[in-house]
Write an enzyme that holds these catalytic residues in place. Structure first.
Site, mmCIF file in Angstrom:
data_model
loop_
_atom_site.group_PDB
_atom_site.id
_atom_site.type_symbol
_atom_site.label_atom_id
_atom_site.label_comp_id
_atom_site.label_asym_id
_atom_site.label_seq_id
_atom_site.Cartn_x
_atom_site.Cartn_y
_atom_site.Cartn_z
ATOM 1 N N CYS A 193 38.332 40.433 40.718
ATOM 2 C CA CYS A 193 37.524 40.346 39.501
ATOM 3 C C CYS A 193 36.044 40.516 39.855
ATOM 4 O O CYS A 193 35.648 40.483 41.034
ATOM 5 C CB CYS A 193 37.768 39.008 38.801
ATOM 6 S SG CYS A 193 36.910 37.617 39.569
ATOM 7 N N GLU A 216 40.653 35.058 46.267
ATOM 8 C CA GLU A 216 39.628 35.627 47.141
ATOM 9 C C GLU A 216 38.494 34.635 47.389
ATOM 10 O O GLU A 216 38.040 34.436 48.513
ATOM 11 C CB GLU A 216 39.032 36.901 46.519
ATOM 12 C CG GLU A 216 40.015 38.025 46.322
ATOM 13 C CD GLU A 216 40.661 38.013 44.935
ATOM 14 O OE1 GLU A 216 41.024 36.923 44.446
ATOM 15 O OE2 GLU A 216 40.809 39.097 44.356
ATOM 16 N N CYS A 227 39.681 32.071 41.878
ATOM 17 C CA CYS A 227 40.551 33.146 42.363
ATOM 18 C C CYS A 227 40.891 32.950 43.840
ATOM 19 O O CYS A 227 40.160 32.274 44.586
ATOM 20 C CB CYS A 227 39.869 34.499 42.203
ATOM 21 S SG CYS A 227 39.644 35.024 40.497
ATOM 22 N N CYS A 255 34.428 37.691 41.978
ATOM 23 C CA CYS A 255 34.794 37.746 43.403
ATOM 24 C C CYS A 255 34.069 38.890 44.105
ATOM 25 O O CYS A 255 33.647 38.751 45.257
ATOM 26 C CB CYS A 255 36.304 37.897 43.559
ATOM 27 S SG CYS A 255 37.202 36.382 43.139
ATOM 28 N N ASN A 279 44.975 31.363 44.259
ATOM 29 C CA ASN A 279 44.287 31.014 43.011
ATOM 30 C C ASN A 279 44.638 29.591 42.604
ATOM 31 O O ASN A 279 45.754 29.110 42.843
ATOM 32 C CB ASN A 279 44.550 32.031 41.897
ATOM 33 C CG ASN A 279 46.022 32.294 41.628
ATOM 34 O OD1 ASN A 279 46.852 32.211 42.513
ATOM 35 N ND2 ASN A 279 46.338 32.590 40.386
ATOM 36 N N ILE A 280 43.655 28.926 42.021
ATOM 37 C CA ILE A 280 43.787 27.523 41.627
ATOM 38 C C ILE A 280 43.306 27.414 40.182
ATOM 39 O O ILE A 280 42.103 27.541 39.920
ATOM 40 C CB ILE A 280 42.940 26.607 42.550
ATOM 41 C CG1 ILE A 280 43.325 26.820 44.023
ATOM 42 C CG2 ILE A 280 43.118 25.140 42.146
ATOM 43 C CD1 ILE A 280 42.360 26.190 45.028
ATOM 44 N N GLU A 281 44.272 27.233 39.266
ATOM 45 C CA GLU A 281 43.917 27.224 37.846
ATOM 46 C C GLU A 281 43.614 25.808 37.363
ATOM 47 O O GLU A 281 43.771 24.824 38.090
ATOM 48 C CB GLU A 281 45.056 27.871 37.047
ATOM 49 C CG GLU A 281 45.228 29.326 37.459
ATOM 50 C CD GLU A 281 46.231 30.099 36.611
ATOM 51 O OE1 GLU A 281 47.013 29.470 35.868
ATOM 52 O OE2 GLU A 281 46.210 31.347 36.707
HETATM 53 N N1 THU Z 1 43.196 36.104 40.044
HETATM 54 C C1 THU Z 1 42.951 36.035 41.385
HETATM 55 O O1 THU Z 1 43.168 35.003 42.028
HETATM 56 N N2 THU Z 1 42.465 37.135 42.011
HETATM 57 C C2 THU Z 1 42.299 38.351 41.410
HETATM 58 O O2 THU Z 1 41.895 39.307 42.073
HETATM 59 C C3 THU Z 1 42.606 38.513 39.986
HETATM 60 C C4 THU Z 1 42.896 37.264 39.242
HETATM 61 C C5 THU Z 1 43.813 34.956 39.387
HETATM 62 C C6 THU Z 1 42.930 34.165 38.469
HETATM 63 C C7 THU Z 1 43.947 33.522 37.561
HETATM 64 O O3 THU Z 1 44.438 32.342 38.172
HETATM 65 C C8 THU Z 1 45.077 34.525 37.497
HETATM 66 O O4 THU Z 1 44.902 35.385 38.610
HETATM 67 C C9 THU Z 1 45.149 35.345 36.223
HETATM 68 O O5 THU Z 1 43.918 35.917 35.944
#
Ligand code: THU
Length: 130
Positions: free
Chosen positions: A86, A55, A53, A89, A42-44
């Site tokens: 989510c 995925e 996300c 995804c 994941n890259i915020e």
């Molecule tokens: N996130 C994912 O990368 N994959 C998931 O299946 C659920 C959520 C990440 C998004 C965000 O960076 C963090 O988790 C919190 O929601």
């Protein structure tokens, strides 16, 4: 790659997560129809909305390298519970491989596998368009 190797790859990818806001690290490894594996994390973003996300990072890397069919994806988080993909995804997975398996991996390396058809029933697809 065995299922154990795919899960280990996803767990290792948590190290690459850029998650300074949620502190929720996620790693992913998607196995393509031809057997190749692409990884993601994941890259915020400070604006929150642009967050990607794990995925989708893995799937978009694969698509950008010419893959459009996926057998399974392993998704690993740091929690004892299983992290389910989510809705966005799930929609992206369904675009390419509605019958793929989603393998959720918890912090102990335990797994739970669910087919995307049960995770994402009645989705919007190209047959829904005019
Ligand atoms: N996130 C994912 O990368 N994959 C998931 O299946 C659920 C959520 C990440 C998004 C965000 O960076 C963090 O988790 C919190 O929601």
């Amino acid at each position: 790659m065995t299922i154990e190797e795919l899960c280990k790859t996803a767990m290792d990818m948590r190290e690459m997560a850029y998650a300074p806001y949620s502190h929720f690290r996620v790693g992913a490894a998607v196995e393509c129809g031809d057997g190749t594996v692409f990884t993601g994390c994941n890259i915020e973003n400070a604006a929150y909305g642009p967050t990607n996300c794990a995925e989708r990072t893995a799937i978009f890397k694969a698509v950008s390298e010419g893959r459009r069919s996926f057998r399974r994806i392993a998704v690993a988080s740091d929690t004892e519970s299983f992290t389910a993909p989510c809705g966005v995804c799930r929609q992206v997975m369904a675009e390419f491989s509605p019958d793929m398996d989603v393998i959720m991996v918890n912090c102990k390396g335990e797994t739970k596998t669910v087919n995307l058809r049960s995770l994402f029933p009645f989705g919007f697809d190209s047959s829904s368009l005019l």
